[in-house]
Motif scaffolding. Structure first.
Motif, PDB file in Angstrom:
ATOM      1  N   UNK A 175       0.852  -1.189   0.000  1.00 51.25           N
ATOM      2  CA  UNK A 175       0.000   0.000   0.000  1.00 51.25           C
ATOM      3  C   UNK A 175       0.888   1.238   0.000  1.00 51.25           C
ATOM      4  N   UNK A 176       0.420   2.293  -0.667  1.00 47.61           N
ATOM      5  CA  UNK A 176       1.126   3.572  -0.702  1.00 47.61           C
ATOM      6  C   UNK A 176       0.119   4.664  -0.398  1.00 47.61           C
ATOM      7  N   UNK A 177       0.431   5.511   0.588  1.00 46.44           N
ATOM      8  CA  UNK A 177      -0.465   6.637   0.830  1.00 46.44           C
ATOM      9  C   UNK A 177       0.293   7.876   1.272  1.00 46.44           C
ATOM     10  N   UNK A 223      13.372   2.503   6.046  1.00 52.27           N
ATOM     11  CA  UNK A 223      12.091   1.803   6.000  1.00 52.27           C
ATOM     12  C   UNK A 223      12.289   0.348   5.589  1.00 52.27           C
ATOM     13  N   UNK A 224      13.266   0.076   4.754  1.00 54.69           N
ATOM     14  CA  UNK A 224      13.492  -1.312   4.335  1.00 54.69           C
ATOM     15  C   UNK A 224      13.897  -2.198   5.506  1.00 54.69           C
ATOM     16  N   UNK A 225      14.516  -1.612   6.530  1.00 54.33           N
ATOM     17  CA  UNK A 225      14.800  -2.381   7.748  1.00 54.33           C
ATOM     18  C   UNK A 225      13.491  -2.806   8.411  1.00 54.33           C
ATOM     19  N   UNK A 226      12.540  -1.886   8.439  1.00 55.76           N
ATOM     20  CA  UNK A 226      11.236  -2.205   9.021  1.00 55.76           C
ATOM     21  C   UNK A 226      10.552  -3.300   8.215  1.00 55.76           C
ATOM     22  N   UNK A 227      10.660  -3.227   6.888  1.00 54.96           N
ATOM     23  CA  UNK A 227      10.082  -4.278   6.051  1.00 54.96           C
ATOM     24  C   UNK A 227      10.653  -5.645   6.425  1.00 54.96           C
ATOM     25  N   UNK A 228      11.949  -5.701   6.625  1.00 54.51           N
ATOM     26  CA  UNK A 228      12.597  -6.985   6.900  1.00 54.51           C
ATOM     27  C   UNK A 228      12.250  -7.507   8.294  1.00 54.51           C
ATOM     28  N   UNK A 229      12.197  -6.609   9.278  1.00 54.19           N
ATOM     29  CA  UNK A 229      11.888  -7.033  10.648  1.00 54.19           C
ATOM     30  C   UNK A 229      10.445  -7.479  10.771  1.00 54.19           C
ATOM     31  N   UNK A 256       3.769  -4.521   3.055  1.00 51.14           N
ATOM     32  CA  UNK A 256       4.641  -3.441   2.617  1.00 51.14           C
ATOM     33  C   UNK A 256       3.806  -2.154   2.621  1.00 51.14           C
ATOM     34  N   UNK A 257       4.230  -1.179   3.390  1.00 51.83           N
ATOM     35  CA  UNK A 257       3.512   0.092   3.436  1.00 51.83           C
ATOM     36  C   UNK A 257       4.495   1.229   3.232  1.00 51.83           C
ATOM     37  N   UNK A 258       4.251   2.031   2.209  1.00 52.08           N
ATOM     38  CA  UNK A 258       5.068   3.213   1.947  1.00 52.08           C
ATOM     39  C   UNK A 258       4.169   4.419   2.183  1.00 52.08           C
ATOM     40  N   UNK A 259       4.364   5.013   3.336  1.00 53.94           N
ATOM     41  CA  UNK A 259       3.497   6.080   3.846  1.00 53.94           C
ATOM     42  C   UNK A 259       4.365   7.317   4.015  1.00 53.94           C
ATOM     43  N   UNK A 260       4.001   8.398   3.352  1.00 53.95           N
ATOM     44  CA  UNK A 260       4.854   9.574   3.381  1.00 53.95           C
ATOM     45  C   UNK A 260       4.019  10.844   3.221  1.00 53.95           C
ATOM     46  N   UNK A 261       4.688  11.994   3.261  1.00 54.12           N
ATOM     47  CA  UNK A 261       4.061  13.301   3.053  1.00 54.12           C
ATOM     48  C   UNK A 261       4.579  13.897   1.747  1.00 54.12           C
ATOM     49  N   UNK A 262       3.878  14.884   1.257  1.00 50.54           N
ATOM     50  CA  UNK A 262       4.354  15.552   0.040  1.00 50.54           C
ATOM     51  C   UNK A 262       5.719  16.195   0.254  1.00 50.54           C
ATOM     52  N   UNK A 263       6.034  16.544   1.510  1.00 39.23           N
ATOM     53  CA  UNK A 263       7.317  17.201   1.724  1.00 39.23           C
ATOM     54  C   UNK A 263       8.511  16.263   1.507  1.00 39.23           C
ATOM     55  N   UNK A 318      11.344   0.965  -5.128  1.00 42.26           N
ATOM     56  CA  UNK A 318      12.116   0.023  -5.948  1.00 42.26           C
ATOM     57  C   UNK A 318      12.438  -1.251  -5.169  1.00 42.26           C
ATOM     58  N   UNK A 319      12.699  -1.099  -3.872  1.00 40.43           N
ATOM     59  CA  UNK A 319      12.975  -2.263  -3.024  1.00 40.43           C
ATOM     60  C   UNK A 319      11.790  -3.224  -3.055  1.00 40.43           C
ATOM     61  N   UNK A 320      10.583  -2.707  -2.899  1.00 42.17           N
ATOM     62  CA  UNK A 320       9.399  -3.566  -2.879  1.00 42.17           C
ATOM     63  C   UNK A 320       9.148  -4.171  -4.248  1.00 42.17           C
ATOM     64  N   UNK A 321       9.287  -3.362  -5.306  1.00 42.69           N
ATOM     65  CA  UNK A 321       8.989  -3.858  -6.646  1.00 42.69           C
ATOM     66  C   UNK A 321       9.965  -4.946  -7.080  1.00 42.69           C
ATOM     67  N   UNK A 322      11.112  -5.023  -6.443  1.00 46.14           N
ATOM     68  CA  UNK A 322      12.083  -6.077  -6.748  1.00 46.14           C
ATOM     69  C   UNK A 322      11.737  -7.380  -6.043  1.00 46.14           C
ATOM     70  N   UNK A 323      10.671  -7.386  -5.255  1.00 42.50           N
ATOM     71  CA  UNK A 323      10.273  -8.563  -4.484  1.00 42.50           C
ATOM     72  C   UNK A 323       8.815  -8.903  -4.775  1.00 42.50           C
TER      73      UNK A 323
END
Length: 871
Positions: A447-449, A665-671, A681-688, A704-709
């Motif tokens: 998810x991406x938001x 964040x990729x560390x969090x994905x692995x843990x 997999x969650x990529x959550x960010x702000x416009x900034x 890119x890390x997620x799309x490679x998996x």
């Protein structure tokens, strides 16, 4: 109400005054007919229609010929119809037979028939009659169903006893029920038995030709029909006046593992409702965790004591000052206090957690074992006395502070014990199939938001574009993945903080929202920072804050929840959304701890909600204490769904730098993948994130890390539906020992490591299982899973895919939406091909057991054709 368990049934009967309007809506969305209980022959309230007293229930028998009573029945039915009930369950139809001879039985019967015919008109024949055999021929065609109690057993309320009926009574009642069936009634039998005897009695009723329901004499516990629920609810008492749920350790720390194991934390706020009746058919255990012995009121202590042996109990942290309860649990206080210092003597290896050293032992509990208990953690005192700190008991387990979580300076917190084995081996929760919120079609969800903050920031790139433009061009349009984007109304609207640039800012928002892979969310009107203060959970002085309570919008001095939620959604829908799209999400701002009123306004606006939680675990301290549960309940079916993983703000020191910090964040994905997949997999960010090159590059690195998996991309709203439905999904088993799973939104079951893999050929409502045998793919709202392997499982089935399957049938229709080029791995599928509705054929490439099919992105409507006999 046990709503989740009710989803196995097409019709339920409820006590209408105990059902809320939102629960009725919940039923309607799931096509479950809701029948209201209505007593026709008796009332607990004495009135001008009352003729006599029923001594068994201390209720008043009504005069069925009375115009007052008949009007009362009709008025009651009209109110229930207006509330939205589907039909009525009519009880006490035979009560008139308890009247003495001076009351004419034929007249009472005629009055009863008139009442039921009028009710039939109101509810279009959707009536269930409870007995009423003497008038049944006159009611054929006016009611659909008949229920009879006491075929093989009866309950005596005076002494709370269960007894079997006589053979003669059984023969007579079976004759009446067969007659009812010939009159066109569907017949169900309600019998009464203790829990261990219910399934056998249900099978006996079914063999007699009737639908069974076997329960307790007061119908207060969940009954057994042809299926029996698998208990998933863990009762967790807390007191919101002492500490709100959102700050309790049991919610913040332990609920994550409770949910991972497939169980539902069933929080009971003792400040707002009584402690419930414990029902082993629904409840799998009780957990009490407090840091204050004042938590243990006499009511709570007595409740815990009375339920010892009913379900397993886990007592954690501070212990109750109740020697009788503790003694029954298996521990008791020492008469004398052993001398300090203390040192660790024994720590059961399977219970050891993340901490590598024992916590500081300064003020330990001084316990010893009583009978039926095994020590798990013991310490020795200076005078060589063994002191118990944790024990597995006959009724569950006890672990005292500080042997749960150790907070270390500069290192964060760690589990001293293993929360998984605490629940499974110490408490004794059995392994069950797990409704999964992390995986779809066998691959980890993505998810991406985007929160709206920084939409108007000027980015450090050539031409000084707005950060929103950079995100649009470099992220959203570049990757074309399903994404949820939000705005802060006051940040971009005319008359807001950037009024002069509003036309351009709103145009950028319209461009983003018009993209086909973007779904629309609100990030409020003014970005409140302290929802915890708005909900009354904590008092916050504005002078103690860095930013005030919200963005400094001219003329907006007091936060209005309606303006923040309802009106911000309306603004987006009217000013920014394309005609074919509406706002579907509320993304909470600031501390993201909305209270029930805020959650209610979001629900009333027809949107889902996400954000909050504290999942930001990284390699510096890879502790499960930094992984939040799925969500948090509030009153009346309200849930806050937490962001699965937190945003770049916490990885960049509150956006003070380093700006590339979000790469972690990729560390969090692995843990959160090993040893347990706890989050998608969650990529959550702000416009900034696009203000500076380092922030933008970190964001791209994560995608890119997620799309490679292997992954399955979905919109955040899809995740929110799945996450919320975790609390409303249910498991059951039938008399053939097959598992059943019911859920409106969850399409994955995780298989525990010590479970077998289901036989796909023998099962229904599933499309397959992963090659590793760890995830089952669900296709229907109710799936039936067979683990019988006497028949070879050689039919084609899905192993994994990067799409969410909408429809699946071998040699039948298949439908899914592919956000990226689709890859589907099937087993036993060498002879198969996908054929689109346009006639285009897609053949697979086989390697070993797997045949992989590659289809273009977009909506696929078509068929999966496989040559029979060539699997």
């Amino acid at each position: 109400m046990p709503l989740a368990e009710m989803t196995f049934y097409s019709r339920v009967v409820v006590q209408p005054e105990l059902v809320t309007e939102h629960e009725l809506v919940w039923f309607k969305k799931r096509n479950i007919a809701v029948y209201a209980y209505l007593s026709v022959g008796e009332s607990f309230n004495k009135s001008e229609s009352s003729l006599s007293l029923n001594p068994n229930w201390n209720s008043h028998i009504a005069d069925l010929t009375s115009e007052h009573w008949q009007q009362h029945m009709q008025n009651s039915a009209a109110l229930l119809k207006a509330r939205g009930f589907t039909g009525l369950f009519l009880d006490t139809l035979d009560s008139y037979q308890l009247l003495d001879a001076k009351h004419s039985k034929p007249e009472q019967q005629a009055g009863l028939v008139d009442i039921i015919k009028n009710l039939s008109n109101t509810f279009n024949k959707h009536l269930i009659l409870n007995r009423g055999f003497e008038v049944l021929p006159k009611l054929a065609g006016f009611a659909s169903d008949l229920v009879a109690e006491g075929l093989y057993s009866h309950y005596n309320p005076s002494d709370n006893s269960y007894k079997l009926t006589t053979k003669d009574d059984q023969t007579w009642l079976i004759a009446q029920l067969n007659k009812a069936q010939t009159l066109g009634f569907n017949v169900q039998v309600i019998d009464y038995a203790k829990p261990n005897n219910r399934l056998a009695m249900a099978i006996k009723i079914k063999q007699a030709g009737f639908t069974p329901w076997v329960t307790d004499g007061h119908l207060q516990t969940w009954g057994t029909s042809s299926i029996k629920p698998v208990p998933r609810r863990i009762l967790i008492p807390y007191n919101s006046k002492v500490k709100p749920l959102i700050y309790t350790l049991v919610h913040l720390k332990l609920a994550t593992m409770i949910e991972y194991l497939g169980y539902i934390p069933d929080y009971v706020d003792m400040a707002k409702r009584p402690l419930p009746l414990v029902d082993p058919s629904l409840h799998a255990g009780i957990i009490s965790w407090t840091v204050s012995d004042a938590f243990y009121t006499p009511t709570l202590t007595n409740w815990l004591e009375s339920n010892l042996g009913v379900v397993p109990q886990l007592i954690l942290g501070e212990l109750p000052n109740a020697s009788k309860l503790l003694l029954k649990l298996g521990v008791e206080s020492l008469n004398t206090s052993p001398k300090a210092p203390y040192e660790l003597a024994h720590f059961e290896p399977w219970l050891k957690g993340e901490a590598t050293t024992a916590p500081a032992i300064t003020k330990p509990y001084f316990l010893k074992l009583s009978k039926n208990a095994t020590p798990l953690i013991t310490i020795n005192s200076a005078d060589n006395l063994a002191v118990v700190q944790a024990a597995k008991t006959k009724y569950g387990a006890v672990v005292v502070a500080p042997w749960l979580i150790d907070a270390l300076p500069m290192e964060g917190s760690k589990w001293v014990i293993d929360p998984r084995t605490l629940l499974t081996k110490a408490m004794g929760l059995p392994p069950i199939l797990v409704p999964d919120t992390t995986t779809l079609s066998g691959r980890r969800m993505l998810t991406i938001h985007i929160d709206g903050d920084g939409f108007t920031s000027v980015a450090h790139f050539a031409g000084k574009p707005y950060s929103a433009e950079v995100i649009r061009d470099e992220i959203i349009e570049h990757y074309k993945l399903p994404l949820t984007s939000s705005v802060i109304q006051a940040d971009i609207e005319q008359g807001g903080l950037h009024s002069k640039m509003s036309p351009k800012l709103e145009a950028i928002a319209r461009d983003i929202f018009a993209l086909p892979y973007v779904e629309i969310a609100s990030h409020t009107y003014s970005h409140p920072y302290f929802w915890t203060a708005l909900s009354g959970r904590k008092k916050i002085d504005v002078d103690d804050t860095d930013y005030g309570f919200h963005l400094d919008v001219p003329g907006y001095n007091s936060i209005s929840l309606k303006k923040e939620i309802t009106d911000s959604i309306k603004y987006i829908n009217e000013k920014l959304s394309p005609k074919n799209k509406k706002t579907v999400m509320m993304l909470w701002s600031g501390d993201a701890t909305p209270g029930p009123k805020a959650l209610e306004l979001a629900r009333d606006a027809g949107v889902l909600n996400v954000n909050g939680g504290n999942t930001d675990v990284n390699a510096d301290n890879p502790s499960l204490t930094h992984v939040s549960p799925i969500g948090r309940p509030e009153r009346d079916l309200l849930y806050q769904i937490y962001a699965p993983i937190l945003n770049e703000n916490v990885y960049t020191n509150l956006w003070h730098g380093p700006y590339y910090g979000f790469r972690r964040l990729t560390e969090t994905f692995e843990i959160t993948e090993k040893p347990y997949r706890l989050k998608p997999y969650t990529i959550y960010f702000h416009f900034y994130s696009a203000e500076v090159p380092a922030g933008l590059e970190a964001l791209k690195h994560n995608i890119d890390y997620v799309l490679a998996r292997p992954n399955t991309p979905v919109h955040l709203s899809d995740y929110a539906k799945i996450a919320k439905d975790f609390y409303f999904s249910a498991l059951a088993k039938n008399s053939d020992d097959e598992w059943l799973f019911s859920s409106k939104s969850i399409r994955t079951l995780r298989i525990p490591s010590d479970f077998d893999v289901p036989n796909v050929t023998q099962s229904t409502g599933i499309s397959g299982v992963t090659q590793k045998g760890d995830y089952i793919h669900i296709t229907d709202d109710i799936a039936q899973l067979s683990f019988d392997h006497t028949q070879t499982n050689n039919s084609p089935y899905l192993a994994s895919a990067n799409v969410a399957i909408d429809t699946w049938q071998v040699n039948g229709p298949v439908k899914f939406k592919a956000w990226v080029p689709a890859t589907l791995d099937l087993i036993n599928a060498r002879s198969c091909e996908f054929i689109s509705h346009m006639g285009k054929r897609f053949k697979g490439t086989s390697r070993g057991k797997i045949t992989q099919f590659k289809l273009p992105e977009g909506q696929f409507y078509g068929y999966l054709n496989c040559k029979r006999g060539a699997f």
